[in-house]
Motif scaffolding. Structure first.
Motif, PDB file in Angstrom:
ATOM      1  N   ASP A   3       0.870  -1.174   0.000  1.00 43.43           N
ATOM      2  CA  ASP A   3       0.000   0.000   0.000  1.00 43.43           C
ATOM      3  C   ASP A   3       0.907   1.224   0.000  1.00 43.43           C
ATOM      4  O   ASP A   3       1.395   1.645   1.053  1.00 43.43           O
ATOM      5  N   PRO A   4       1.191   1.797  -1.177  1.00 38.24           N
ATOM      6  CA  PRO A   4       2.146   2.902  -1.277  1.00 38.24           C
ATOM      7  C   PRO A   4       1.760   4.147  -0.489  1.00 38.24           C
ATOM      8  O   PRO A   4       2.573   5.064  -0.352  1.00 38.24           O
ATOM      9  N   ARG A   5       0.515   4.182   0.018  1.00 44.12           N
ATOM     10  CA  ARG A   5       0.125   5.339   0.832  1.00 44.12           C
ATOM     11  C   ARG A   5       0.881   5.369   2.147  1.00 44.12           C
ATOM     12  O   ARG A   5       0.967   6.415   2.791  1.00 44.12           O
ATOM     13  N   HIS A   6       1.430   4.226   2.549  1.00 47.74           N
ATOM     14  CA  HIS A   6       2.229   4.147   3.772  1.00 47.74           C
ATOM     15  C   HIS A   6       3.712   4.252   3.402  1.00 47.74           C
ATOM     16  O   HIS A   6       4.189   3.537   2.520  1.00 47.74           O
ATOM     17  N   ALA A   7       4.416   5.131   4.078  1.00 49.50           N
ATOM     18  CA  ALA A   7       5.816   5.396   3.742  1.00 49.50           C
ATOM     19  C   ALA A   7       6.681   4.136   3.795  1.00 49.50           C
ATOM     20  O   ALA A   7       7.609   3.981   3.000  1.00 49.50           O
ATOM     21  N   ASP A   8       6.371   3.229   4.724  1.00 44.21           N
ATOM     22  CA  ASP A   8       7.204   2.028   4.854  1.00 44.21           C
ATOM     23  C   ASP A   8       6.832   0.940   3.847  1.00 44.21           C
ATOM     24  O   ASP A   8       7.357  -0.168   3.909  1.00 44.21           O
ATOM     25  N   GLN A   9       5.929   1.268   2.907  1.00 43.24           N
ATOM     26  CA  GLN A   9       5.573   0.303   1.866  1.00 43.24           C
ATOM     27  C   GLN A   9       5.814   0.859   0.458  1.00 43.24           C
ATOM     28  O   GLN A   9       5.398   0.251  -0.524  1.00 43.24           O
ATOM     29  N   MET A  10       6.478   2.001   0.366  1.00 41.17           N
ATOM     30  CA  MET A  10       6.771   2.566  -0.950  1.00 41.17           C
ATOM     31  C   MET A  10       7.902   1.786  -1.627  1.00 41.17           C
ATOM     32  O   MET A  10       8.883   1.432  -0.985  1.00 41.17           O
ATOM     33  N   VAL A  11       7.722   1.525  -2.903  1.00 41.50           N
ATOM     34  CA  VAL A  11       8.755   0.869  -3.710  1.00 41.50           C
ATOM     35  C   VAL A  11       9.198   1.864  -4.776  1.00 41.50           C
ATOM     36  O   VAL A  11       8.408   2.276  -5.633  1.00 41.50           O
ATOM     37  N   ARG A  12      10.469   2.251  -4.697  1.00 42.38           N
ATOM     38  CA  ARG A  12      10.991   3.233  -5.638  1.00 42.38           C
ATOM     39  C   ARG A  12      12.486   3.006  -5.818  1.00 42.38           C
ATOM     40  O   ARG A  12      13.179   2.631  -4.874  1.00 42.38           O
ATOM     41  N   GLY A  13      12.968   3.205  -7.007  1.00 41.42           N
ATOM     42  CA  GLY A  13      14.397   3.046  -7.239  1.00 41.42           C
ATOM     43  C   GLY A  13      14.742   3.151  -8.706  1.00 41.42           C
ATOM     44  O   GLY A  13      13.940   3.609  -9.527  1.00 41.42           O
ATOM     45  N   VAL A  14      15.949   2.752  -9.032  1.00 42.62           N
ATOM     46  CA  VAL A  14      16.415   2.742 -10.420  1.00 42.62           C
ATOM     47  C   VAL A  14      17.095   1.408 -10.690  1.00 42.62           C
ATOM     48  O   VAL A  14      17.604   0.755  -9.785  1.00 42.62           O
ATOM     49  N   PHE A  34      14.920  -6.111 -14.228  1.00 44.91           N
ATOM     50  CA  PHE A  34      13.880  -5.286 -13.624  1.00 44.91           C
ATOM     51  C   PHE A  34      13.200  -6.017 -12.468  1.00 44.91           C
ATOM     52  O   PHE A  34      13.007  -5.446 -11.383  1.00 44.91           O
ATOM     53  N   ILE A  35      12.848  -7.265 -12.696  1.00 48.54           N
ATOM     54  CA  ILE A  35      12.181  -8.056 -11.660  1.00 48.54           C
ATOM     55  C   ILE A  35      13.062  -8.187 -10.420  1.00 48.54           C
ATOM     56  O   ILE A  35      12.604  -8.034  -9.289  1.00 48.54           O
ATOM     57  N   GLU A  36      14.341  -8.456 -10.629  1.00 46.13           N
ATOM     58  CA  GLU A  36      15.266  -8.595  -9.502  1.00 46.13           C
ATOM     59  C   GLU A  36      15.404  -7.293  -8.730  1.00 46.13           C
ATOM     60  O   GLU A  36      15.510  -7.288  -7.498  1.00 46.13           O
ATOM     61  N   ALA A  37      15.378  -6.161  -9.444  1.00 47.49           N
ATOM     62  CA  ALA A  37      15.463  -4.859  -8.776  1.00 47.49           C
ATOM     63  C   ALA A  37      14.235  -4.622  -7.904  1.00 47.49           C
ATOM     64  O   ALA A  37      14.341  -4.101  -6.787  1.00 47.49           O
ATOM     65  N   ILE A  38      13.070  -5.009  -8.405  1.00 47.42           N
ATOM     66  CA  ILE A  38      11.839  -4.849  -7.619  1.00 47.42           C
ATOM     67  C   ILE A  38      11.885  -5.753  -6.390  1.00 47.42           C
ATOM     68  O   ILE A  38      11.478  -5.358  -5.288  1.00 47.42           O
ATOM     69  N   GLN A  39      12.380  -6.955  -6.557  1.00 48.40           N
ATOM     70  CA  GLN A  39      12.473  -7.877  -5.422  1.00 48.40           C
ATOM     71  C   GLN A  39      13.440  -7.347  -4.359  1.00 48.40           C
ATOM     72  O   GLN A  39      13.176  -7.453  -3.162  1.00 48.40           O
ATOM     73  N   ARG A  40      14.555  -6.762  -4.800  1.00 50.08           N
ATOM     74  CA  ARG A  40      15.513  -6.192  -3.841  1.00 50.08           C
ATOM     75  C   ARG A  40      14.941  -4.973  -3.131  1.00 50.08           C
ATOM     76  O   ARG A  40      15.350  -4.651  -2.017  1.00 50.08           O
ATOM     77  N   ALA A  41      13.999  -4.303  -3.774  1.00 49.40           N
ATOM     78  CA  ALA A  41      13.414  -3.084  -3.205  1.00 49.40           C
ATOM     79  C   ALA A  41      12.236  -3.381  -2.283  1.00 49.40           C
ATOM     80  O   ALA A  41      11.534  -2.454  -1.868  1.00 49.40           O
ATOM     81  N   LYS A  42      12.017  -4.647  -1.945  1.00 50.48           N
ATOM     82  CA  LYS A  42      10.879  -4.994  -1.084  1.00 50.48           C
ATOM     83  C   LYS A  42      10.938  -4.207   0.221  1.00 50.48           C
ATOM     84  O   LYS A  42      11.928  -4.264   0.944  1.00 50.48           O
ATOM     85  N   PRO A  43       9.894  -3.431   0.530  1.00 52.59           N
ATOM     86  CA  PRO A  43       9.913  -2.599   1.738  1.00 52.59           C
ATOM     87  C   PRO A  43       9.680  -3.417   3.003  1.00 52.59           C
ATOM     88  O   PRO A  43       9.059  -4.488   2.960  1.00 52.59           O
ATOM     89  N   THR A  44      10.166  -2.897   4.110  1.00 52.96           N
ATOM     90  CA  THR A  44      10.029  -3.604   5.387  1.00 52.96           C
ATOM     91  C   THR A  44       8.573  -3.745   5.805  1.00 52.96           C
ATOM     92  O   THR A  44       8.215  -4.682   6.513  1.00 52.96           O
ATOM     93  N   GLY A  45       7.740  -2.817   5.363  1.00 59.43           N
ATOM     94  CA  GLY A  45       6.336  -2.856   5.774  1.00 59.43           C
ATOM     95  C   GLY A  45       5.467  -3.786   4.960  1.00 59.43           C
ATOM     96  O   GLY A  45       4.286  -3.972   5.274  1.00 59.43           O
TER      97      GLY A  45
END
Length: 233
Positions: A51-62, A192-203
């Motif tokens: 739920d990106p509305r919660h700061a600890d669940q945002m997924v963002r990167g390059v 791309f998929i691996e980058a998203i997996q590495r970016a998994k948020p703690t929340g």
């Protein structure tokens, strides 16, 4: 609901829309179905359990795609003196300081990625209402606020892709062109998929990657079998 044209109907007629394809099979199928008169972009979308509305669940990167995107990226750099010269030498399309800020304020935004040296952020910060909604605001977490101007420009030109989860928890990006080989597209998709997996948020709780699909600019979307991703990773 919008009506499907004859071309798209013909494409869908030969596809099992309920089938979950292995990644390589999905990409090969999209390429064979691409009939547009231009070099279509192959895109990947991932539905995440966040739920990106919660700061600890945002997924963002390059992520740097190993085979590039096939797209010409215009890079703008806010810098002065030697760093401005470094940016130009690295291939930046637009470089400046107060003059570039004035151009942006007038609506002349001739770049797709924006990089700034840290000392420029006081100036760039005043452009937040213009650059922010366009996803162009430099950010140190994304490597776009940096003294390594040369590296940042070269990465952007080489096929670095920025991703950010939308409200529905979906991240997507172009991973190449139909003219790319199957292997190049699969390699880019996996990066791309691996980058998203590495970016998994703690929340994030429960299942993180819920659905994956690939599509072409003018073609259908195909579901990707998550089990096949794990098996081939």
């Amino acid at each position: 609901m919008a009506k499907q044209g004859k071309r798209l109907k013909a494409i869908y007629a030969g596809l099992d829309r309920d089938k979950q394809y292995a990644l390589a099979e999905a990409i090969a199928t999209l390429k064979s179905a691409a009939k547009a008169k231009f070099d279509e972009t192959i895109e990947i979308s991932m539905n995440l359990g966040i739920d990106p509305r919660h700061a600890d669940q945002m997924v963002r990167g390059v992520v740097g795609l190993p085979n590039g995107t096939g797209k010409t990226v215009r890079v703008g750099v806010f810098a002065r003196g030697p760093k401005a010269e470094e940016a130009l030498a690295a291939g930046a399309d637009v470089v400046g300081a107060d003059d570039l800020a004035a151009a942006v304020q007038e609506g002349n935004i001739n770049f797709d990625r924006c990089i700034a040296t840290p000392d420029m952020m006081g100036l760039v910060g005043r452009l937040g209402k213009i650059l922010g909604p366009r996803g162009l605001m430099p950010n140190p977490r994304l490597g776009t606020v940096t003294m390594d101007v040369k590296g940042a420009v070269q990465a952007a030109k080489a096929g670095q892709v920025e991703f950010r989860a939308e409200k529905a928890g979906i991240v997507h990006a172009g991973i190449g062109k139909v003219s790319f080989s199957d292997d190049q597209l699969v390699e880019n998709a996996r990066a791309f998929i691996e980058a998203i997996q590495r970016a998994k948020p703690t929340g994030a709780k429960g299942s993180y990657v819920k659905k994956v699909a690939v599509s072409s600019s003018m073609g259908p979307g195909l579901k990707v079998d998550l089990a096949s991703l794990a098996a081939q990773a």
